[in-house]
Write a protein that holds these residues in place. Structure first.
Motif, short mmCIF file in Angstrom:
data_model
loop_
_atom_site.label_atom_id
_atom_site.label_comp_id
_atom_site.label_asym_id
_atom_site.label_seq_id
_atom_site.Cartn_x
_atom_site.Cartn_y
_atom_site.Cartn_z
N SER A 103 35.93 43.30 49.09
CA SER A 103 36.58 43.13 50.39
C SER A 103 35.77 43.73 51.53
O SER A 103 36.05 43.46 52.70
N HIS A 109 34.54 25.61 51.33
CA HIS A 109 35.20 26.85 50.91
C HIS A 109 35.57 27.75 52.09
O HIS A 109 36.50 28.54 51.98
N PHE A 126 39.34 29.66 52.13
CA PHE A 126 39.45 31.09 51.84
C PHE A 126 39.19 31.93 53.09
O PHE A 126 38.43 31.53 53.97
N ASP A 153 41.54 36.93 50.97
CA ASP A 153 41.56 36.45 49.58
C ASP A 153 40.72 37.30 48.64
O ASP A 153 40.78 37.12 47.41
N TYR A 154 39.93 38.23 49.17
CA TYR A 154 39.16 39.11 48.29
C TYR A 154 40.08 39.95 47.40
O TYR A 154 39.69 40.34 46.30
N SER A 204 42.60 39.09 45.69
CA SER A 204 42.91 38.42 44.43
C SER A 204 41.70 37.76 43.78
O SER A 204 41.66 37.62 42.56
N LYS A 205 40.72 37.37 44.58
CA LYS A 205 39.58 36.64 44.03
C LYS A 205 38.36 37.52 43.77
O LYS A 205 37.49 37.14 42.99
N TYR A 211 34.85 39.14 43.51
CA TYR A 211 33.49 38.65 43.67
C TYR A 211 33.37 37.13 43.50
O TYR A 211 32.34 36.55 43.82
N LEU A 212 34.43 36.48 43.02
CA LEU A 212 34.39 35.03 42.84
C LEU A 212 34.16 34.29 44.16
O LEU A 212 33.64 33.17 44.16
N ILE A 213 34.56 34.89 45.28
CA ILE A 213 34.38 34.22 46.57
C ILE A 213 33.41 34.97 47.49
O ILE A 213 33.34 34.66 48.67
N LYS A 214 32.68 35.94 46.94
CA LYS A 214 31.70 36.64 47.76
C LYS A 214 30.56 35.69 48.13
O LYS A 214 29.92 35.10 47.27
#
Length: 284
Positions: A204, A265, A269, A273-274, A276-277, A279-282
């Motif tokens: 985050s 994306h 996002f 959303d960090y 819950s997600k 590093y998947l969305i970093k």
């Protein structure tokens, strides 16, 4: 070569959608009409209830050849592209080694000529020290999609934060310049401050390191230099609302010298959303 007739699909073409037939011959679209009854042999495909769209053009792909072919090659990634309806791609220079020379750029074209399953083009890479080499791309301006400038660091030394180098590239380039806009000075300052405050950073914290001010200042700089030299500039993956004020639709697209885009994306996002997600969305 086989002829194919796609019957009764909803054809999306030139700003409208309507149920039509499409005849394909010799790998080309031969005819689009409401009802086609061709002579000779053909294979009929029932498109009823389905949409038929033009092939998509992806102007920013990251394939992994050369250097990381265990992850993907021009062949495997273009195969995935075609399977998803992308029939033309433009690939970025952050492979290993980065595309800092005309010889390395030509190697990609040669590989693609043998293995790519879609139409292709490749960006020339830039650094603080290869401006003269990068500008040799002007000699191939009709076959190269553009020159990529990372104004904030990403991978493999692909960074141009020297203003003398930026001015030279923007003033002399005859090809489109595509930019990754993040201000390196702001990124480093934010990183040092957050490390001092927290020690170990979390996912985050990523949008706090590469914050909206860093994006805005870098995009503003790119636009100012482009306007100074009338450079054809395309700013990739706009991700903050603040940057949008830098752009306008007050003139027709074909007359613009400065354009921008978003990625899918970034429309789905947010920094929230960090939680819950992780590093998947970093993403820089």
């Amino acid at each position: 070569m086989q002829r194919y007739l796609i019957k009764n699909s909803t054809v999306v073409n030139e700003g409208r959608s309507r149920v039509q037939d499409v005849l394909l011959a010799n790998g080309r679209i031969e005819k689009i009409e409401d009802a086609i009854q061709p002579r000779g042999a053909f294979i009929e495909i029932n498109g009823e209830g389905k949409h038929l769209l033009p092939g998509a053009i992806d102007d920013q792909v990251h394939f992994r050849e050369p250097g990381l072919i265990h992850k993907g090659t021009i062949y495997t990634e273009s195969k995935a592209a075609v399977a998803g309806g992308v029939t033309s791609f433009m690939e970025m220079p952050n492979t290993m080694p980065p595309v800092f020379t005309q010889d390395l750029l030509e190697e990609k074209y040669q590989t693609a000529s043998r293995t790519a399953l879609a139409n292709y083009s490749f960006y020339m890479g830039t650094s603080n020290s290869n401006a003269l080499e990068a500008l040799q791309t002007n000699k191939r301006k009709n076959e190269i999609c553009g020159m990529k400038i990372f104004m904030g660091s990403s991978t493999g030394g692909l960074l141009v934060d020297n203003y003398i180098t930026l001015e030279k590239l923007f003033s002399e380039s005859e090809v489109l310049i595509a930019t990754h806009c993040e201000d390196e000075r702001i990124i480093k300052s934010n990183l040092e401050r957050l490390k001092g405050e927290k020690g170990i950073l979390e996912p985050s914290d990523h949008p706090r390191v590469r914050d909206e001010n860093g994006c805005f200042e870098s995009s503003l700089t790119a636009i100012q230099i482009a306007k100074k030299y009338n450079t054809r500039l395309h700013i990739l993956h706009i991700s903050t609302e603040k940057e949008l004020q830098l752009f306008s639709n007050m003139m027709p697209l074909e007359q613009k010298r400065i354009t921008a885009e978003v990625c899918v994306h970034h429309l789905h996002f947010t920094a929230g959303d960090y939680a819950s997600k992780g590093y998947l969305i970093k993403c820089n």
